[in-house]
Write an enzyme that holds these catalytic residues in place. Structure first.
Site, PDB file in Angstrom:
ATOM      1  N   LYS A   1       0.840  -1.203   0.000  1.00 38.68           N
ATOM      2  CA  LYS A   1       0.000   0.000   0.000  1.00 38.68           C
ATOM      3  C   LYS A   1       0.876   1.255   0.000  1.00 38.68           C
ATOM      4  CE  LYS A   1      -3.784  -2.479   2.087  1.00 38.68           C
ATOM      5  NZ  LYS A   1      -4.572  -2.867   3.253  1.00 38.68           N
TER       6      LYS A   1
ATOM      7  N   GLN B   1      -5.186  -2.041   9.422  1.00 39.33           N
ATOM      8  CA  GLN B   1      -4.784  -3.251   8.684  1.00 39.33           C
ATOM      9  C   GLN B   1      -5.222  -4.479   9.482  1.00 39.33           C
ATOM     10  OE1 GLN B   1      -3.243  -3.371   5.571  1.00 39.33           O
ATOM     11  NE2 GLN B   1      -3.687  -5.559   5.754  1.00 39.33           N
TER      12      GLN B   1
ATOM     13  N   ASP C   1     -11.555   1.986   3.767  1.00 37.63           N
ATOM     14  CA  ASP C   1     -11.860   0.561   3.601  1.00 37.63           C
ATOM     15  C   ASP C   1     -13.367   0.314   3.544  1.00 37.63           C
ATOM     16  OD1 ASP C   1      -9.583  -0.868   3.175  1.00 37.63           O
ATOM     17  OD2 ASP C   1      -9.238  -1.407   5.274  1.00 37.63           O
TER      18      ASP C   1
END
Ligand code: NAD
Length: 294
Positions: free
Chosen positions: A49, A93, A116
């Site tokens: 990322k 994460q 997300d």
């Protein structure tokens, strides 16, 4: 369906987009990634990322916590980032150590920065088919289908898996796009028969090689979300595979996503898209990303 090629094409567009607007915003888009603990796969995903951000011109802020912190301390970090004007997007994460209440932490993320798309406000907007931040893997899959001009409306679609991260939001996105969607899971009976009716079959069960040709209708489109690292019997080699036994189904299908190089790269690209979308919104700029956002 070449996810790698499509993601590079979109990234090129994103990079130009940032370059053309940075004189107005005076700062690049910012993405904060919170990693807790030492899960090795998470280390790889976070690095990917970070690299993707730097390719297009997003500034990434990595917060790697040891895991010795308590819930409150992580909530305080999220709150601080919620108010940080250099940060447009933020993600936790996953997975994180079990001692933390994952859903509670996600609910602390400002919905406008929730790149997300996992915060309950964004999930609610998806259910209501209202604009909101969409989760990245399902949004990437919608873009892959569109890139091949594969119509969703009116199609029989079977989604295998009902996780909050993939199966559920994906089924909702496809339903919002007028697909006729069947959701299946580990307790579904007659999975094989249901899958065989699918014009578009999406495997997100997390079970290597679950889907062979007996599950697949002639001419179907197959999307393989699973990622598994298999080790050879003498442990000398590893290779990646998905939930689909590709060599067995390939002769039957109209289109398929490979593993690696299919869904995975698009997931990261959609994270960039969401971050830049949030940045544009922050500065009141009109969005140039509407054709990429499902
Ligand atoms: P998960 O374990 O949270 O969910 C798996 C789902 O599959 C569950 O709903 C379960 O009921 C269902 N399932 C399990 N076994 C089944 C079976 N035999 N038949 C039918 N349904 C079954 O996993 P997840 O987070 O949704 O991820 C699924 C897979 O996708 C994993 O391999 C993961 O690594 C991969 N993944 C890939 C990406 C990407 O970017 N390519 C992103 C997220 C997840």
């Amino acid at each position: 369906m070449d996810g790698k090629k499509l993601s590079l094409e979109i990234e090129e567009k994103l990079q130009k987009d940032i370059e053309s607007k940075i004189n107005l915003t005076k700062r690049p888009p910012g993405l904060a990634v919170i990693r807790i603990g030492e899960d090795p796969a998470s280390g790889v995903y976070v690095r990917n990322k970070e690299r993707a951000c730097s390719r297009v011109g997003i500034k990434s802020f990595i917060f790697h916590l040891k895991g010795t912190e308590n819930q409150k301390e992580v909530e305080q970090l999220i709150n601080k980032l919620n108010f940080d004007s250099d940060i447009d997007g933020m993600l936790l994460q996953l997975p994180i150590p079990k001692k933390f209440d994952e859903q509670r932490l996600i609910s602390y993320i400002n919905p406008d920065k929730d790149v997300d798309g996992l915060n309950e406000q964004n999930v609610g907007k998806l259910v209501k088919n209202e604009a909101g931040m969409r989760s990245c893997t399902p949004a990437g899959i919608v873009n892959l289908l569109r890139s091949q001009n594969i119509t969703i409306e009116g199609k029989r679609i079977v989604v295998i898996g009902r996780s909050l991260l993939v199966g559920k939001p994906l089924a909702l996105m496809l339903l919002n796009l007028n697909g006729t969607v069947t959701m299946t899971h580990s307790k579904t009976t007659n999975l094989n028969k249901l899958c065989k009716e699918a014009d578009i079959l999406i495997a997100a069960a997390g079970k290597p090689n679950l889907i062979d040709s007996s599950f697949v209708k002639e001419g179907a489109v197959i999307i393989d979300v699973g990622i598994h690292r298999l080790t050879s019997s003498d442990k000398s080699k590893t290779r990646l595979c998905g939930d689909v036994l590709l060599e067995d189904v390939i002769h039957k299908v109209f289109a398929y996503t490979p593993v690696p190089g299919g869904v995975g790269p698009m997931t990261v690209t959609m994270l960039l898209v969401n971050t830049i979308f949030s940045w544009q919104k922050q500065f009141g700029l009109s969005s140039t990303l509407n054709d990429i956002l499902p």
